[in-house]
Every structure is written in C-alpha cells, then in structure tokens.
Enzyme design. Structure first.
Site, PDB file in Angstrom:
ATOM      1  N   GLY A  66       0.737  -1.174   0.001  1.00  8.38           N
ATOM      2  CA  GLY A  66       0.050   0.254  -0.064  1.00  8.38           C
ATOM      3  C   GLY A  66       0.868   1.160   0.045  1.00  8.38           C
ATOM      4  O   GLY A  66       2.173   1.388   0.435  1.00  8.38           O
ATOM      5  N   GLY A 115       0.542  -5.344   0.741  1.00 12.63           N
ATOM      6  CA  GLY A 115      -0.624  -5.212  -0.066  1.00 12.63           C
ATOM      7  C   GLY A 115      -0.554  -5.739  -1.565  1.00 12.63           C
ATOM      8  O   GLY A 115      -1.389  -6.319  -1.955  1.00 12.63           O
ATOM      9  N   GLU A 138       5.360  -5.760   7.024  1.00 16.68           N
ATOM     10  CA  GLU A 138       4.890  -4.566   7.892  1.00 16.68           C
ATOM     11  C   GLU A 138       5.265  -4.536   9.466  1.00 16.68           C
ATOM     12  O   GLU A 138       4.948  -3.416  10.050  1.00 16.68           O
ATOM     13  CB  GLU A 138       3.246  -4.740   8.020  1.00 16.68           C
ATOM     14  CG  GLU A 138       2.616  -4.818   6.646  1.00 16.68           C
ATOM     15  CD  GLU A 138       2.458  -6.087   5.833  1.00 16.68           C
ATOM     16  OE1 GLU A 138       3.208  -7.095   6.099  1.00 16.68           O
ATOM     17  OE2 GLU A 138       1.772  -5.968   4.832  1.00 16.68           O
ATOM     18  N   ASP A 146      -1.482  -7.930   7.017  1.00 14.86           N
ATOM     19  CA  ASP A 146      -2.874  -7.785   6.869  1.00 14.86           C
ATOM     20  C   ASP A 146      -3.369  -8.529   5.777  1.00 14.86           C
ATOM     21  O   ASP A 146      -2.774  -9.507   5.251  1.00 14.86           O
ATOM     22  CB  ASP A 146      -3.331  -6.338   7.356  1.00 14.86           C
ATOM     23  CG  ASP A 146      -2.368  -5.167   6.027  1.00 14.86           C
ATOM     24  OD1 ASP A 146      -1.686  -5.860   5.405  1.00 14.86           O
ATOM     25  OD2 ASP A 146      -3.082  -4.345   6.148  1.00 14.86           O
TER      26      ASP A 146
HETATM   27  C1  QUE Z   1       6.736  -2.337   4.956  1.00 17.35           C
HETATM   28  C2  QUE Z   1       5.575  -2.032   3.992  1.00 17.35           C
HETATM   29  C3  QUE Z   1       5.906  -1.261   2.745  1.00 17.35           C
HETATM   30  C4  QUE Z   1       7.112  -0.874   2.462  1.00 17.35           C
HETATM   31  C5  QUE Z   1       8.219  -1.376   3.440  1.00 17.35           C
HETATM   32  C6  QUE Z   1       8.013  -1.944   4.720  1.00 17.35           C
HETATM   33  C7  QUE Z   1       4.766  -1.039   1.981  1.00 17.35           C
HETATM   34  C8  QUE Z   1       5.317  -0.454   0.644  1.00 17.35           C
HETATM   35  C9  QUE Z   1       6.386  -0.059   0.369  1.00 17.35           C
HETATM   36  C10 QUE Z   1       6.852   0.799  -0.357  1.00 17.35           C
HETATM   37  C11 QUE Z   1       7.993   0.413  -1.340  1.00 17.35           C
HETATM   38  C12 QUE Z   1       8.669   1.384  -2.423  1.00 17.35           C
HETATM   39  C13 QUE Z   1       7.921   2.314  -2.767  1.00 17.35           C
HETATM   40  C14 QUE Z   1       6.774   2.830  -2.117  1.00 17.35           C
HETATM   41  C15 QUE Z   1       6.310   2.015  -0.945  1.00 17.35           C
HETATM   42  O1  QUE Z   1       7.375  -0.325   1.232  1.00 17.35           O
HETATM   43  O2  QUE Z   1       3.564  -1.429   2.127  1.00 17.35           O
HETATM   44  O3  QUE Z   1       6.140   3.981  -2.415  1.00 17.35           O
HETATM   45  O4  QUE Z   1       8.401   3.037  -3.865  1.00 17.35           O
HETATM   46  O5  QUE Z   1       4.069   0.174  -0.268  1.00 17.35           O
HETATM   47  O6  QUE Z   1       8.894  -2.051   5.382  1.00 17.35           O
HETATM   48  O7  QUE Z   1       4.287  -2.524   4.301  1.00 17.35           O
END
Ligand code: QUE
Length: 353
Positions: A66, A115, A138, A146
């Site tokens: 997400g 997600g 998470e 989740d």
């Molecule tokens: C835990 C997470 C997420 C995470 C890192 C965590 C997550 C998520 C992202 C993410 C990764 C790269 C991106 C971005 C988001 O990292 O849910 O915008 O460019 O989306 O340790 O739950």
C-alpha cells in the site's frame, strides 16, 4: 491532470488489469485501490468476461504494498478517517478478488510484498518466477501482516508463518510454490508470453496455457533453513523466547544469514507489531473465510494506525530512511498482555462491509 496508474483492457473473454506506477514499485494509492475495485465490480457480473489477468507494467515489481507514505501524510494532516477508508477499500479489493467467482490470474514477477501479496494471494492462479521476492514486511513500519495474511500465511507450517509474519523474511518463487503461496512457476522472460496467451485463450484453457510455460522451480532456498526455523519458531513459544533462541543460535552459527536476519528483526522491528501478529495467528485459527479474516484485519489496522508506531515506522523506513525508528514501547518485554488485549477488543469498531 493526474495520470492514472491503473489500466484495464478487454481482449475476447479476458480482462486485463495492469498496475502501472513503476517508480513506486506499484505501491497502491487510494486512487489505484478505488479504480481496481470499480473494475472488478463491473466485470464480476459481466457475462462477457470469463477470466481476469492482473499484471505489472514493470519487471521490477508486481506490487510493493500500500502507499503507506501517503497514509502517513494524510494522518499527519489530520485525515485519519481517509486512511480508514483507504484500508477498507484495499481490503475490499482483496475480498472482491477472493469472491470474484471466475478465474483471476496474478503474474507475480519481481517484488510481491504487503498489499501486493494481498492482491496476489486471493487470486485463483498465482504465477511466480525466479525473480519473485515475496514478503510481509509490515512489522518494520508499526503495522502488521494484514490483507488476509492470517489465512494465507496461516496455511503455511506455523514456524514458517511466524518467520514470515513476525520478521518479514523475504522468500523466492520456489519457496512460495512449496508453501502453497504460488500455484505455478514460469521463467521471468516468459511473463509477457504468458500474459499474451492468457489474454488470447478461452477460460477453459487457462490451465493448459499455464502448463505450457511451467518451469522446474528448483530446490526451495527455505529447505536448508528449516532446522533453524523450527528451532526458533516451533511450539508453544513466546516472541521473547524466540528472540532468545535466535540470540543463542548467533553464538553457534555467526555466519548464518537467516540467524543474522532473525536477530536484526527482533532487535529493530516494532515490538507491538511482532507480538500482534504472533497473537493474530492464534486468534485467527478458527477463521476460514476471507471476509472474516479481512474484517479482523480492518479492525486491527484501524487501531494500529492510531498508534504513534505507525507514523514513526513509515518515517524511518520510507521518509527519512534512517532505519532507526523509536518504538513505544521499545522492547518486546515491555509490551504488556493488556495492550494486546485492548487491540483485539472488538468494542466500538465498525464492520468492514
Ligand atoms: C513495509 C511495508 C511497505 C514498505 C516497506 C515496509 C509497503 C510499501 C512500500 C513501498 C516500497 C517502495 C515504494 C513505495 C512503498 O514499502 O507497504 O512507495 O516506492 O508499499 O517495510 O508495508
């Protein structure tokens, strides 16, 4: 005009949903989640749609999770209700996939995390490759695994479910196939070919088409780690005891990458998140439906995003990237049973749907 990160297309009886936000590894924004949901609702009762393919425009990632950075910004701007709505919509996408009633095939090349795993794991066909990297990370951001993870990790052997959910350990396509987290393996170079063939085929021919591309997954990397995983995570054992076992193993096996990961994870990940998932696996033991699992996740997510650990965890991992979150409480030993009791207490929480 804001560009859309979700594209859809129909070819014969096949619908395609394409995730196209490559710079963010297809992290799901509120807008993307709403768009996917609207497409699934339209196609569910459309008799001209026989099956659906969910794919990514990028070979790096199917979906990294997400858009939790957006969630954090919204919370800091005073919009917690909007973040509740984001989580609800995300879980309703997962539910719509689970209850679609027609085949949905996820093409999971590259990163499949959080997600992203929620989208993939509720599909009828989950195709992975040698580049797939699967994790539920998470606990590093003060949230918890989740999107129905209590069900799909809950079907793994308990020590493996604990490893993946409590420590965010990253596994590969062959591991996922062994664990039932994937239904087939193909080569990454063939993903575009699989997609084209699935978009051109009759719904009755999906399994034949996939079989044509299937490849030998090789030996799962997790196999040779099983003695350590069972030693640390098997049985009636608390998170504190797991951490102690991992510490003791570090003396015996100082160069073991998994042992190093366990010690780092127990030392650096959110203590409340770790304990919450440990307990969730037990609380959800009786749950068999995706709707029930997601309803419990929704309830817990609404509680967890109101804790300071979520804003702090996203700051440390995605905003400042210092990987030095200050958790509250800061150690597993300091997370009281009453704190977890309060999180699981269902008073005053609205239903998912
Ligand atoms: C835990 C997470 C997420 C995470 C890192 C965590 C997550 C998520 C992202 C993410 C990764 C790269 C991106 C971005 C988001 O990292 O849910 O915008 O460019 O989306 O340790 O739950």
């Amino acid at each position: 005009m804001a560009q859309t990160h979700i594209h859809n297309d129909v070819n014969g009886v096949a619908g395609l949903i394409m995730l196209d936000r490559p710079k963010a590894l297809n992290a799901l924004s509120a807008e993307m989640v709403a768009e996917i949901r609207a497409i699934l609702i339209a196609w569910r009762h459309d008799p001209s749609i026989g099956h659906v393919v969910i794919a990514s425009s990028s070979t790096r990632a199917f979906c990294a999770g997400g858009d939790i950075r957006q969630a954090r910004d919204t919370i800091l701007a005073g919009g917690i209700d909007q973040v509740d709505a984001f989580f609800r919509d995300e879980y309703l996408v997962d539910l719509a996939i689970a209850e679609f009633g027609k085949p949905i095939i996820a093409l999971c090349d590259g990163v499949v995390m959080g997600g992203g795993a929620g989208i993939a794991e509720h599909c009828s066909h989950i195709i992975m490759t040698e580049t797939t990297r699967f994790a539920m990370p998470e606990t590093s951001i003060g949230l918890f695994p989740d999107v129905g993870a209590s069900l799909f990790l809950g079907r793994c052997p308990l020590p493996v479910a604990r490893l993946l959910g409590m420590t965010g350990y990253i596994i590969q396509g062959a591991d996922c196939l062994m664990l039932g987290l994937a239904t087939s393996m193909v080569q990454s170079v063939d993903i575009d070919g699989v997609k084209a063939a699935l978009l051109a085929c009759a719904t009755a021919d999906i399994d034949d088409v996939i079989r044509h591309f299937e490849t030998d997954p090789g030996v799962p990397a997790l196999n040779h780690h099983m003695p350590v995983i069972n030693h640390v995570f098997a049985g009636d054992v608390t998170p504190e005891e797991m951490q102690e076992r991992a510490r003791d193993l570090a003396q015996l096996r100082p160069n073991d990458k998994l042992v190093q990961h366990l010690n780092e994870a127990f030392a650096s990940r959110c203590p409340v998140s770790i304990k919450l998932f440990w307990r969730l696996l037990h609380e959800a033991d009786h749950i068999t439906s995706v709707k029930e699992a997601l309803s419990l996740d929704f309830h817990l997510a609404m509680r967890m995003i109101r804790r300071t650990d979520f804003v702090e965890g996203v700051r440390a991992v995605l905003v400042d990237r210092d990987n030095a979150p200050k958790w509250s409480p800061e150690r597993l030993q300091l997370v009281a049973k009453s704190l977890l009791d309060d999180l699981f207490n269902e008073d005053g929480v609205p239903p998912l749907c």
